[in-house]
Design a protein around this motif. Structure first.
Motif, PDB file in Angstrom:
ATOM      1  N   UNK A  80      10.937  15.460 -51.321  1.00  0.00           N
ATOM      2  CA  UNK A  80      11.548  14.456 -51.959  1.00  0.00           C
ATOM      3  C   UNK A  80      11.143  13.037 -51.645  1.00  0.00           C
ATOM      4  N   UNK A  81      10.692  12.631 -50.560  1.00  0.00           N
ATOM      5  CA  UNK A  81      10.070  11.395 -50.077  1.00  0.00           C
ATOM      6  C   UNK A  81       8.973  11.161 -50.850  1.00  0.00           C
ATOM      7  N   UNK A  82       8.285  12.235 -51.268  1.00  0.00           N
ATOM      8  CA  UNK A  82       6.982  11.899 -51.883  1.00  0.00           C
ATOM      9  C   UNK A  82       7.302  11.268 -53.419  1.00  0.00           C
ATOM     10  N   UNK A  83       8.317  12.242 -53.822  1.00  0.00           N
ATOM     11  CA  UNK A  83       9.026  11.494 -55.131  1.00  0.00           C
ATOM     12  C   UNK A  83       9.553  10.290 -55.303  1.00  0.00           C
ATOM     13  N   UNK A  84      10.175   9.909 -54.246  1.00  0.00           N
ATOM     14  CA  UNK A  84      10.809   8.484 -53.919  1.00  0.00           C
ATOM     15  C   UNK A  84       9.554   7.603 -53.959  1.00  0.00           C
ATOM     16  N   UNK A  85       8.589   7.817 -53.287  1.00  0.00           N
ATOM     17  CA  UNK A  85       7.567   6.950 -53.090  1.00  0.00           C
ATOM     18  C   UNK A  85       6.883   6.757 -54.398  1.00  0.00           C
ATOM     19  N   UNK A  86       6.733   7.687 -55.215  1.00  0.00           N
ATOM     20  CA  UNK A  86       6.339   7.544 -56.526  1.00  0.00           C
ATOM     21  C   UNK A  86       7.003   6.618 -57.273  1.00  0.00           C
ATOM     22  N   UNK A  87       8.271   6.897 -57.378  1.00  0.00           N
ATOM     23  CA  UNK A  87       9.219   6.128 -58.286  1.00  0.00           C
ATOM     24  C   UNK A  87       9.166   4.585 -57.654  1.00  0.00           C
ATOM     25  N   UNK A 103      -2.124  16.959 -50.940  1.00  0.00           N
ATOM     26  CA  UNK A 103      -2.893  16.026 -50.426  1.00  0.00           C
ATOM     27  C   UNK A 103      -2.126  14.857 -49.862  1.00  0.00           C
ATOM     28  N   UNK A 104      -1.002  14.744 -50.282  1.00  0.00           N
ATOM     29  CA  UNK A 104       0.240  13.857 -49.299  1.00  0.00           C
ATOM     30  C   UNK A 104       0.286  14.147 -47.512  1.00  0.00           C
ATOM     31  N   UNK A 105       0.485  15.622 -47.522  1.00  0.00           N
ATOM     32  CA  UNK A 105       0.771  16.115 -46.388  1.00  0.00           C
ATOM     33  C   UNK A 105      -0.647  15.985 -45.629  1.00  0.00           C
ATOM     34  N   UNK A 106      -1.725  16.271 -46.251  1.00  0.00           N
ATOM     35  CA  UNK A 106      -3.058  16.019 -45.534  1.00  0.00           C
ATOM     36  C   UNK A 106      -3.114  14.828 -44.748  1.00  0.00           C
ATOM     37  N   UNK A 107      -2.788  13.709 -45.824  1.00  0.00           N
ATOM     38  CA  UNK A 107      -2.932  12.194 -45.386  1.00  0.00           C
ATOM     39  C   UNK A 107      -2.156  11.822 -44.216  1.00  0.00           C
ATOM     40  N   UNK A 108      -0.854  12.639 -44.259  1.00  0.00           N
ATOM     41  CA  UNK A 108      -0.044  12.149 -43.147  1.00  0.00           C
ATOM     42  C   UNK A 108      -0.540  12.819 -42.014  1.00  0.00           C
ATOM     43  N   UNK A 109      -1.048  14.250 -42.088  1.00  0.00           N
ATOM     44  CA  UNK A 109      -1.415  14.691 -41.111  1.00  0.00           C
ATOM     45  C   UNK A 109      -2.690  13.927 -40.335  1.00  0.00           C
ATOM     46  N   UNK A 110      -3.417  13.388 -41.080  1.00  0.00           N
ATOM     47  CA  UNK A 110      -4.690  12.718 -40.760  1.00  0.00           C
ATOM     48  C   UNK A 110      -4.021  11.637 -39.901  1.00  0.00           C
ATOM     49  N   UNK A 111      -2.972  11.073 -40.098  1.00  0.00           N
ATOM     50  CA  UNK A 111      -2.197   9.867 -39.479  1.00  0.00           C
ATOM     51  C   UNK A 111      -1.439  10.104 -38.196  1.00  0.00           C
ATOM     52  N   UNK A 112      -1.452  11.709 -38.119  1.00  0.00           N
ATOM     53  CA  UNK A 112      -0.758  11.786 -36.749  1.00  0.00           C
ATOM     54  C   UNK A 112       0.526  12.721 -37.001  1.00  0.00           C
ATOM     55  N   UNK A 113       0.862  13.324 -38.425  1.00  0.00           N
ATOM     56  CA  UNK A 113       1.978  14.206 -38.361  1.00  0.00           C
ATOM     57  C   UNK A 113       1.752  15.492 -37.784  1.00  0.00           C
ATOM     58  N   UNK A 114       2.639  15.829 -36.865  1.00  0.00           N
ATOM     59  CA  UNK A 114       2.779  17.073 -36.272  1.00  0.00           C
ATOM     60  C   UNK A 114       3.512  18.257 -36.834  1.00  0.00           C
ATOM     61  N   UNK A 115       3.224  19.474 -36.922  1.00  0.00           N
ATOM     62  CA  UNK A 115       3.885  20.530 -37.565  1.00  0.00           C
ATOM     63  C   UNK A 115       4.310  21.598 -36.276  1.00  0.00           C
ATOM     64  N   UNK A 116       5.724  22.011 -36.511  1.00  0.00           N
ATOM     65  CA  UNK A 116       6.252  22.849 -35.677  1.00  0.00           C
ATOM     66  C   UNK A 116       7.060  23.775 -36.351  1.00  0.00           C
ATOM     67  N   UNK A 117       6.794  25.299 -35.982  1.00  0.00           N
ATOM     68  CA  UNK A 117       7.129  26.245 -36.697  1.00  0.00           C
ATOM     69  C   UNK A 117       8.138  27.312 -35.630  1.00  0.00           C
ATOM     70  N   UNK A 118       9.138  27.972 -36.173  1.00  0.00           N
ATOM     71  CA  UNK A 118       9.624  29.240 -35.717  1.00  0.00           C
ATOM     72  C   UNK A 118      10.095  30.209 -36.795  1.00  0.00           C
ATOM     73  N   UNK A 119       9.811  31.496 -36.403  1.00  0.00           N
ATOM     74  CA  UNK A 119      10.201  32.659 -37.442  1.00  0.00           C
ATOM     75  C   UNK A 119      11.462  33.131 -37.109  1.00  0.00           C
TER      76      UNK A 119
END
Length: 280
Positions: free
Chosen positions: A30-37, A49-65
């Motif tokens: 949703x944020x990506x679409x807002x940024x495009x707008x 590609x957007x996610x990879x750019x954010x990860x390159x800037x320090x975005x961390x992923x956390x998951x549980x199942x």
């Protein structure tokens, strides 16, 4: 060299995302679409590609199942906050049981367990269910059942629970979190002792914060939950053990069933409280 939109507008983009403690994949999209707008990123920028750019800037992923479904959340925060993470897992959820007490600084009991509850959208009416002593004895002779909706993350065990619809009665706001009040947590804990070691530990926890409990509110919570089992007499038993006088617990005694009840399932040995008709 000409900068791409993302690089040129990096500060605004990161500020937008850093406003959230944790984000789901859907929120990032949703944020990506807002940024495009807003023309802050290229209209052709893909989510991956957007996610990879954010990860390159320090975005961390956390998951549980949970029940075979992966719940992934993203954050720029380097200090992992388990409460913020769990707060993002389910809409309209709240912290319950001992976790609610811990967040309110009323306890530090089993801090490694994080209980998150969500009420059913419709109330399950119990109707005219007729309990018998045989029903109760058989049920409490068996090993307790626990939900399979749980997973481990960073030395914590996250447990998702479902409660009957009460319009979140006695769910309060505390330091930005929705949590069960101390009175609701009491009812949740005595009716879900299988997650809390033993009835003795529950008594120990609440004896220390007896002055925080309100007997009328506890009574109303039990009414709201509309339990099949005779939890008024169980609450009375616990409250006397915590330090309340029998004279203060008359309304619980007046709702006492003719049947004997139990504090917990499948104990090797029980004592019996004749006044409350409770095996403990």
């Amino acid at each position: 060299m000409k900068q791409d939109y993302f690089t040129f507008n990096k500060e605004d983009i990161l500020k937008t995302i850093q406003a959230y403690e944790f984000l789901s994949q859907e929120q990032l999209k949703e944020i990506l679409e807002q940024l495009k707008d807003k023309s802050l990123v290229s209209s052709s920028l893909s989510y991956n590609s957007f996610l990879l750019k954010l990860i390159d800037k320090g975005l961390i992923q956390k998951s549980i199942t949970i029940r075979g479904h992966i719940k992934t959340r993203y954050t720029f925060s380097q200090d992992f906050n388990i409460y913020d993470f769990c707060n993002s897992l389910e809409k309209n959820s709240f912290f319950s049981m001992s976790t609610a007490l811990n967040i309110q600084a009323l306890s530090d009991f089993r801090e490694e367990y994080i209980f998150v509850s969500k009420e059913r959208s419709t109330k399950i009416e119990q109707g005219n269910v007729t309990l018998t002593q045989e029903n109760i004895d058989n049920a409490f002779s068996k090993k307790p059942r626990r939900t399979n909706a749980y997973d481990k993350i960073d030395n914590h065990v996250v447990v998702l629970l479902e409660a009957n619809k009460t319009d979140t009665f006695e769910v309060i706001e505390y330091n930005g979190y929705r949590v069960s009040s101390v009175n609701r947590a009491f009812v949740e804990m005595i009716t879900n002792v299988q997650y809390l070691q033993s009835s003795e530990t529950i008594i120990e926890v609440f004896t220390k914060i007896k002055e925080k409990l309100n007997l009328d509110t506890i009574y109303t919570i039990i009414e709201k939950f509309d339990f099949i089992y005779p939890y008024f007499q169980l609450a009375g038993f616990y409250l006397e053990q915590i330090g309340f006088l029998k004279a203060e617990l008359v309304k619980f005694y007046d709702k006492k069933s003719k049947l004997n009840f139990y504090t917990q399932k499948n104990k090797n040995h029980y004592e019996f409280d004749e006044y409350w008709k409770v095996y403990y």
